[in-house]
Design an enzyme around this catalytic site. Structure first.
Site, PDB file in Angstrom:
ATOM      1  NE  ARG A   1      -4.331  -1.648   1.409  1.00 24.11           N
ATOM      2  CZ  ARG A   1      -4.548  -2.746   2.135  1.00 24.11           C
ATOM      3  NH1 ARG A   1      -3.825  -2.975   3.205  1.00 24.11           N
ATOM      4  NH2 ARG A   1      -5.492  -3.586   1.792  1.00 24.11           N
TER       5      ARG A   1
ATOM      6  CE  LYS B   1       0.439  13.729 -14.754  1.00 22.89           C
ATOM      7  NZ  LYS B   1      -0.458  13.892 -15.908  1.00 22.89           N
TER       8      LYS B   1
ATOM      9  CD  GLU C   1       7.811  15.704 -22.162  1.00 23.80           C
ATOM     10  OE1 GLU C   1       7.030  16.671 -22.109  1.00 23.80           O
ATOM     11  OE2 GLU C   1       7.437  14.522 -22.049  1.00 23.80           O
TER      12      GLU C   1
ATOM     13  CE  LYS D   1       5.581  17.277 -14.202  1.00 20.87           C
ATOM     14  NZ  LYS D   1       5.580  15.974 -14.807  1.00 20.87           N
TER      15      LYS D   1
ATOM     16  CD  GLU E   1      -3.336  15.941 -15.341  1.00 23.28           C
ATOM     17  OE1 GLU E   1      -2.454  16.308 -16.106  1.00 23.28           O
ATOM     18  OE2 GLU E   1      -3.702  14.755 -15.245  1.00 23.28           O
TER      19      GLU E   1
ATOM     20  NE  ARG F   1       0.715  17.310 -12.756  1.00 20.99           N
ATOM     21  CZ  ARG F   1       1.257  16.456 -11.900  1.00 20.99           C
ATOM     22  NH1 ARG F   1       0.827  16.395 -10.663  1.00 20.99           N
ATOM     23  NH2 ARG F   1       2.226  15.650 -12.270  1.00 20.99           N
TER      24      ARG F   1
ATOM     25  CG  ASN G   1      -1.657  16.648 -20.003  1.00 21.84           C
ATOM     26  OD1 ASN G   1      -0.752  15.832 -19.862  1.00 21.84           O
ATOM     27  ND2 ASN G   1      -2.604  16.816 -19.092  1.00 21.84           N
TER      28      ASN G   1
ATOM     29  CG  HIS H   1       1.983  15.293 -23.435  1.00 22.91           C
ATOM     30  ND1 HIS H   1       2.743  16.400 -23.693  1.00 22.91           N
ATOM     31  CD2 HIS H   1       2.773  14.434 -22.765  1.00 22.91           C
ATOM     32  CE1 HIS H   1       3.951  16.218 -23.190  1.00 22.91           C
ATOM     33  NE2 HIS H   1       4.007  15.036 -22.613  1.00 22.91           N
TER      34      HIS H   1
ATOM     35  CG  HIS I   1       0.149  10.435 -24.457  1.00 22.49           C
ATOM     36  ND1 HIS I   1      -0.513  10.883 -23.335  1.00 22.49           N
ATOM     37  CD2 HIS I   1       1.460  10.436 -24.137  1.00 22.49           C
ATOM     38  CE1 HIS I   1       0.368  11.160 -22.385  1.00 22.49           C
ATOM     39  NE2 HIS I   1       1.571  10.892 -22.851  1.00 22.49           N
TER      40      HIS I   1
ATOM     41  CG  HIS J   1       6.801  10.697 -23.946  1.00 22.76           C
ATOM     42  ND1 HIS J   1       5.427  10.599 -23.981  1.00 22.76           N
ATOM     43  CD2 HIS J   1       7.080  11.795 -23.203  1.00 22.76           C
ATOM     44  CE1 HIS J   1       4.902  11.584 -23.263  1.00 22.76           C
ATOM     45  NE2 HIS J   1       5.875  12.320 -22.787  1.00 22.76           N
TER      46      HIS J   1
HETATM   47  N1  LIG Z   1       4.856  10.772 -15.095  1.00 20.04           N
HETATM   48  C1  LIG Z   1       5.073  11.860 -15.782  1.00 20.04           C
HETATM   49  O1  LIG Z   1       4.734  12.958 -15.345  1.00 20.04           O
HETATM   50  C2  LIG Z   1       5.756  11.768 -17.107  1.00 20.04           C
HETATM   51  C3  LIG Z   1       6.194  12.932 -17.749  1.00 20.04           C
HETATM   52  C4  LIG Z   1       6.876  12.820 -18.950  1.00 20.04           C
HETATM   53  C5  LIG Z   1       7.123  11.571 -19.509  1.00 20.04           C
HETATM   54  N2  LIG Z   1       6.679  10.461 -18.875  1.00 20.04           N
HETATM   55  C6  LIG Z   1       6.948   9.129 -19.434  1.00 20.04           C
HETATM   56  O2  LIG Z   1       8.351   8.991 -19.612  1.00 20.04           O
HETATM   57  C7  LIG Z   1       8.587   8.026 -20.639  1.00 20.04           C
HETATM   58  C8  LIG Z   1       9.672   8.525 -21.575  1.00 20.04           C
HETATM   59  O3  LIG Z   1      10.860   8.715 -20.837  1.00 20.04           O
HETATM   60  P1  LIG Z   1      12.299   8.545 -21.511  1.00 20.04           P
HETATM   61  O4  LIG Z   1      12.313   9.283 -22.788  1.00 20.04           O
HETATM   62  O5  LIG Z   1      13.299   8.840 -20.470  1.00 20.04           O
HETATM   63  O6  LIG Z   1      12.301   6.987 -21.919  1.00 20.04           O
HETATM   64  P2  LIG Z   1      13.111   5.761 -21.320  1.00 20.04           P
HETATM   65  O7  LIG Z   1      13.035   5.705 -19.852  1.00 20.04           O
HETATM   66  O8  LIG Z   1      12.659   4.580 -22.077  1.00 20.04           O
HETATM   67  O9  LIG Z   1      14.622   6.117 -21.705  1.00 20.04           O
HETATM   68  C9  LIG Z   1      15.018   6.144 -23.060  1.00 20.04           C
HETATM   69  C10 LIG Z   1      16.129   5.108 -23.344  1.00 20.04           C
HETATM   70  O10 LIG Z   1      17.353   5.542 -22.765  1.00 20.04           O
HETATM   71  C11 LIG Z   1      17.872   4.567 -21.854  1.00 20.04           C
HETATM   72  N3  LIG Z   1      18.559   5.358 -20.839  1.00 20.04           N
HETATM   73  C12 LIG Z   1      18.025   6.159 -19.882  1.00 20.04           C
HETATM   74  N4  LIG Z   1      19.008   6.825 -19.248  1.00 20.04           N
HETATM   75  C13 LIG Z   1      20.171   6.471 -19.815  1.00 20.04           C
HETATM   76  C14 LIG Z   1      21.523   6.844 -19.622  1.00 20.04           C
HETATM   77  N5  LIG Z   1      21.872   7.779 -18.741  1.00 20.04           N
HETATM   78  N6  LIG Z   1      22.472   6.240 -20.369  1.00 20.04           N
HETATM   79  C15 LIG Z   1      22.133   5.322 -21.316  1.00 20.04           C
HETATM   80  N7  LIG Z   1      20.864   4.936 -21.571  1.00 20.04           N
HETATM   81  C16 LIG Z   1      19.900   5.512 -20.828  1.00 20.04           C
HETATM   82  C17 LIG Z   1      16.670   3.753 -21.441  1.00 20.04           C
HETATM   83  O11 LIG Z   1      17.052   2.454 -21.037  1.00 20.04           O
HETATM   84  C18 LIG Z   1      15.853   3.740 -22.733  1.00 20.04           C
HETATM   85  O12 LIG Z   1      16.368   2.764 -23.607  1.00 20.04           O
HETATM   86  C19 LIG Z   1       7.257   7.815 -21.344  1.00 20.04           C
HETATM   87  O13 LIG Z   1       6.719   6.568 -20.969  1.00 20.04           O
HETATM   88  C20 LIG Z   1       6.381   8.931 -20.813  1.00 20.04           C
HETATM   89  O14 LIG Z   1       5.026   8.585 -20.802  1.00 20.04           O
HETATM   90  C21 LIG Z   1       6.017  10.523 -17.690  1.00 20.04           C
HETATM   91 ZN   LIG Z   2       5.633  14.112 -21.716  1.00 16.10          ZN
END
Ligand SMILES: NC(=O)c1ccc[n+]([C@@H]2O[C@H](COP(=O)([O-])OP(=O)(O)OC[C@H]3O[C@@H](n4cnc5c(N)ncnc54)[C@H](O)[C@@H]3O)[C@@H](O)[C@H]2O)c1
Ligand SMILES: [Zn+2]
Length: 354
Positions: free
Chosen positions: A110, A132, A174, A214, A224, A228, A232, A235, A239, A251
């Site tokens: 939990r 989030k 972003e 942010k 949200e 907030r 998006n 997005h 998405h 993304h």
């Molecule tokens: N919760 C939120 O508020 C929020 C906001 C924005 C994005 N997101 C989510 O984030 C995700 C995208 O994030 P991302 O672009 O970081 O993707 P990701 O986490 O998949 O990272 C991209 C790639 O880089 C690799 N990687 C990460 N750091 C590294 C490093 N320092 N050295 C070598 N490789 C590395 C990962 O293994 C992956 O292959 C999406 O799923 C999106 O929906 C969430």
């Molecule tokens: Zn995003």
């Protein structure tokens, strides 16, 4: 080193956050389970040499694995490692790691304390901030998850050196989004930096300036329920494009194209001027970000059906009125949305309105 405490938990941004990690976390916890994206396992090992019991579990991630199935595997691994409610879970990785590990920690027994060490640009400026978490369902992105604040966030800026170039570039989408929302110095800073090669960029200040936008918005609307939603921007389309591509489009790349579609839709509905739209398009181009829709509009529209921002089955769009002024909760007819998508199938500049 920069430190922001506005959200009630420390967000540390530094080239190397190891010392800050030790002082923040060792004082509060004596038992850790570290969950690392396998691609940053070496970094996780270096970061978490602590005078405490630490178990390191590495997980293969990626957008296509951001599903409930992996959460169940992680919960089982936490149990296997003997994690209890006083154990701090530390996630190390990009945005997928932040969403998946954060979600697992928020429901394990939990909810247990969670800290994130952000290693990608998207995680530093966006995903790790704001509480989030979640996973994708078959029907769409981030459709299951929780609001759960971390106990601390560490943006390990030096990690950007190993982040594949494509992810670094696409992660800038972003930052452009934050710049369009904020409309001030960040936008100008990105314009000024754009001709310089990435290794020369002052990444620590880029991360701080983007992440602050942010943090400020999230601080006013944790759950949200209103303001907030500006975050998006780009997005709803982004998405849908990710999903329409079966998650081949990252993304960041989805958001970049999404920013264009949102800008075009805002122009078509008389909200946004062509000159400001072109200013955003120019910045995307200077940063080498994609702006052309490579999927049929019909497929993107279909992928939008389950957007979380929908109310009573109607999608609510987030559209720019100006750089620095973004409107939320906009209803637009689907024929207009289709028109905007259709225009973005062409390269930027090919038509009067794009
Ligand atoms: N919760 C939120 O508020 C929020 C906001 C924005 C994005 N997101 C989510 O984030 C995700 C995208 O994030 P991302 O672009 O970081 O993707 P990701 O986490 O998949 O990272 C991209 C790639 O880089 C690799 N990687 C990460 N750091 C590294 C490093 N320092 N050295 C070598 N490789 C590395 C990962 O293994 C992956 O292959 C999406 O799923 C999106 O929906 C969430
Ligand atoms: Zn995003």
């Amino acid at each position: 080193m920069n430190r922001l405490d506005d959200l009630g938990y420390p967000i540390i941004v530094a080239g190397d956050t190891r010392a800050a990690f030790r002082s923040e976390m060792s004082a509060r916890f004596d038992r850790f389970v570290v969950l690392a994206d396998r691609n940053v396992a070496d970094l996780a090992l270096r970061l978490t040499r602590l005078p405490a019991r630490v178990d390191l579990l590495t997980v293969d991630l990626g957008e296509r694995r951001k599903r409930l199935a992996i959460v169940e595997v992680i919960l089982g691994a936490l149990l296997g490692a003997g994690a209890d409610r006083r154990t701090a879970i530390v996630g190390v990785g990009g945005g997928v790691a932040a969403d998946v590990f954060g979600f697992a920690a928020s429901i394990y027994m939990r909810g247990v304390p969670y800290a994130h060490v952000a290693t990608s640009l998207v995680a530093m400026v966006d995903a790790a901030i704001g509480g989030k978490t979640g996973v994708n369902l078959e029907a769409g992105k981030n459709l299951a998850g929780s609001f759960a604040d971390p106990v601390a966030v560490f943006c390990q800026v030096d990690a950007l050196r190993t982040l594949p170039y494509r992810h670094l570039r696409e992660g800038l989408a972003e930052t452009v989004k934050h710049a369009v929302i904020e409309g001030g110095e960040l936008f100008e800073a990105l314009e000024t930096l754009s001709p310089h090669p990435f290794p020369k960029w002052p990444w620590e200040s880029v991360v701080v300036d983007s992440m602050r936008v942010k943090a400020m918005i999230v601080g006013d609307d944790r759950l949200e329920s209103g303001s907030r939603e500006v975050l998006n921007l780009g997005h709803t389309f982004g998405h849908a494009i990710e999903r329409a591509s079966d998650y081949r489009v990252s993304h960041g790349a989805g958001v970049s194209v999404g920013l264009r579609v949102a800008g075009v839709l805002a122009m078509l509905t008389g909200r946004f001027s062509k000159s400001e739209h072109l200013q955003v398009m120019t910045l995307l181009a200077l940063l080498g970000l994609p702006a052309r829709l490579r999927y049929p509009p019909g497929r993107v529209l279909e992928a939008m059906t389950y957007d979380k921002k929908s109310r009573h089955g109607r999608v609510r769009f987030v559209l720019p009125r100006a750089i620095g002024d973004v409107e939320t909760g906009v209803h637009v007819s689907s024929s207009m949305v289709r028109r905007a998508l259709q225009r973005c199938v062409t390269p930027v500049g090919d038509r009067e309105f794009v």
